[in-house]
Design an enzyme around this catalytic site. Sequence first.
Site, mmCIF file in Angstrom:
data_model
loop_
_atom_site.group_PDB
_atom_site.id
_atom_site.type_symbol
_atom_site.label_atom_id
_atom_site.label_comp_id
_atom_site.label_asym_id
_atom_site.label_seq_id
_atom_site.Cartn_x
_atom_site.Cartn_y
_atom_site.Cartn_z
ATOM 1 N N TRP A 15 0.876 -1.170 0.070
ATOM 2 C CA TRP A 15 0.263 -0.077 -0.050
ATOM 3 C C TRP A 15 0.799 1.200 -0.114
ATOM 4 C CZ3 TRP A 15 -4.282 -1.104 -2.052
ATOM 5 C CH2 TRP A 15 -4.896 -2.200 -1.725
ATOM 6 N N ASP A 75 -1.940 6.877 6.004
ATOM 7 C CA ASP A 75 -3.073 5.891 5.591
ATOM 8 C C ASP A 75 -3.262 4.871 6.902
ATOM 9 O OD1 ASP A 75 -4.581 3.826 4.382
ATOM 10 O OD2 ASP A 75 -3.208 3.241 2.940
ATOM 11 N N LYS A 124 -12.554 -1.785 6.238
ATOM 12 C CA LYS A 124 -11.822 -2.815 6.964
ATOM 13 C C LYS A 124 -12.482 -2.646 8.476
ATOM 14 C CE LYS A 124 -8.826 -3.142 3.520
ATOM 15 N NZ LYS A 124 -7.950 -2.196 3.005
HETATM 16 C C1 LIG Z 1 -7.416 -1.714 1.480
HETATM 17 C C2 LIG Z 1 -6.243 -0.722 1.910
HETATM 18 C C3 LIG Z 1 -6.226 0.210 0.819
HETATM 19 C C4 LIG Z 1 -7.073 0.284 -0.571
HETATM 20 O O1 LIG Z 1 -8.230 0.754 -0.153
HETATM 21 P P1 LIG Z 1 -9.352 0.783 -1.474
HETATM 22 O O2 LIG Z 1 -10.533 1.172 -0.547
HETATM 23 O O3 LIG Z 1 -9.566 -0.552 -1.959
HETATM 24 O O4 LIG Z 1 -8.903 1.698 -2.273
HETATM 25 C C5 LIG Z 1 -5.219 1.441 0.989
HETATM 26 N N1 LIG Z 1 -4.469 1.311 2.180
HETATM 27 C C6 LIG Z 1 -4.635 0.194 2.919
HETATM 28 C C7 LIG Z 1 -3.675 0.375 4.103
HETATM 29 C C8 LIG Z 1 -5.540 -0.806 2.777
HETATM 30 O O5 LIG Z 1 -5.515 -1.690 3.899
#
Ligand SMILES: *Cc1c(COP(=O)(O)O)cnc(C)c1O
Length: 369
Positions: free
Chosen positions: A106, A175, A199
């Site tokens: 990511w 993030d 999540k």
């Molecule tokens: C799942 C995830 C993403 C991507 O998210 P999307 O909503 O599918 O774009 C980005 N960063 C992390 C840490 C993730 O777990």
Amino acid sequence: MGNFENRVYNFSAGPSCLPEDVLRECAEEMLNYKGTGQSVMEMSHRSKAYKPIIEHAESKIRELMAIPENYKVLFLQGGGSTQFAMVAQNLATKTGKAAYINTGVWAKKAIAEAKHLGVNVEVIASSEDKNFSYIPRVEKISGDYDYAYICFNNTIMGTHYEYIPDTGDIPLVADISSCVLSEPLDVSRFGILFAGAQKNLAPAGVTLVIIRDDLISENVRQGTPTMNMYKTHSDNGSMYNTPPCYTIYVLGKVLDWIEKQGGVSEIHKRNVEKAKLLYDFLDSSDYYHATAQKGSRSLMNVPFLTKVTDEAEAKIVNDKFVKEATEAGLVNLAGHRLVGGMRASIYNAMPIDGVKALISFMEKFAKEN
Ligand SMILES: *Cc1c(COP(=O)(O)O)cnc(C)c1O
């Protein structure tokens, strides 16, 4: 009413399990929300019935995360992945330089997107040397960067920062897609926090952005679409265009559920307890081991391998593990291909009984294989 029998323990990395109480409430309100004669799915986002729903979500998240007054809360779309671009487009406007720490998939995607947009990216630290099994220690970041960027919890590698880098005046972007509301977090240490919902927050569809006021500006990189400007959404209370209304409604319910559990500190305590059970089991097992190093381990995502090292043989054992676990009502345990093996995501909504059931299954599987 829906069927709540035979529900499984879902260890998916995302979309992932939601609190059962929340699903029940949504089911109950599905056809007729609070006497409006409509489903929340069918409502205008500008209606009198909907307004309190989005306001409630914002005020609850402010309360639970203790978000300071000088931060805006935005409900956007496009997932965490769109933030990779928006961060760069909105912040890389003075020197055009940004510092990134590379901790796996990511973070790499965010780096690639910033480069794609012409940002001068400096990867100031990386854990690629050990297949991203740890978080590099970068206590202090300084330089003429427009921003510094970290992926706070690495969903695929199962690693998590146990510290927050000190960036001085440089806005720190994190993030937090897979760890939002899993632990108390000092929002004031960050310029921007963002999280895709699927999540720990809600079903897929909404992206939570928490942004410090002074970072919201008309001065964005050339060519930035209106939809990608934080200012657009901030000026319009996340209603410049139609927001993901139903997802925001579910988010509000998840936030109420967290509050009912005792808030983020209580949730964190439970998460520590759940993760400790699993890691202690893995560390003491001679059949399994965790892939993330101590001192960098995620409370939310726990990748693990068996002692079978031969690649072809390991694939057979892993497939067998996943298949038999599924039959036992423990689903979505396949690991990401980059780590191999298995991964148990144990987000806020995973009860401790789910973790205990997983460990019992793992003990039995180890004996039989
Ligand atoms: C799942 C995830 C993403 C991507 O998210 P999307 O909503 O599918 O774009 C980005 N960063 C992390 C840490 C993730 O777990």
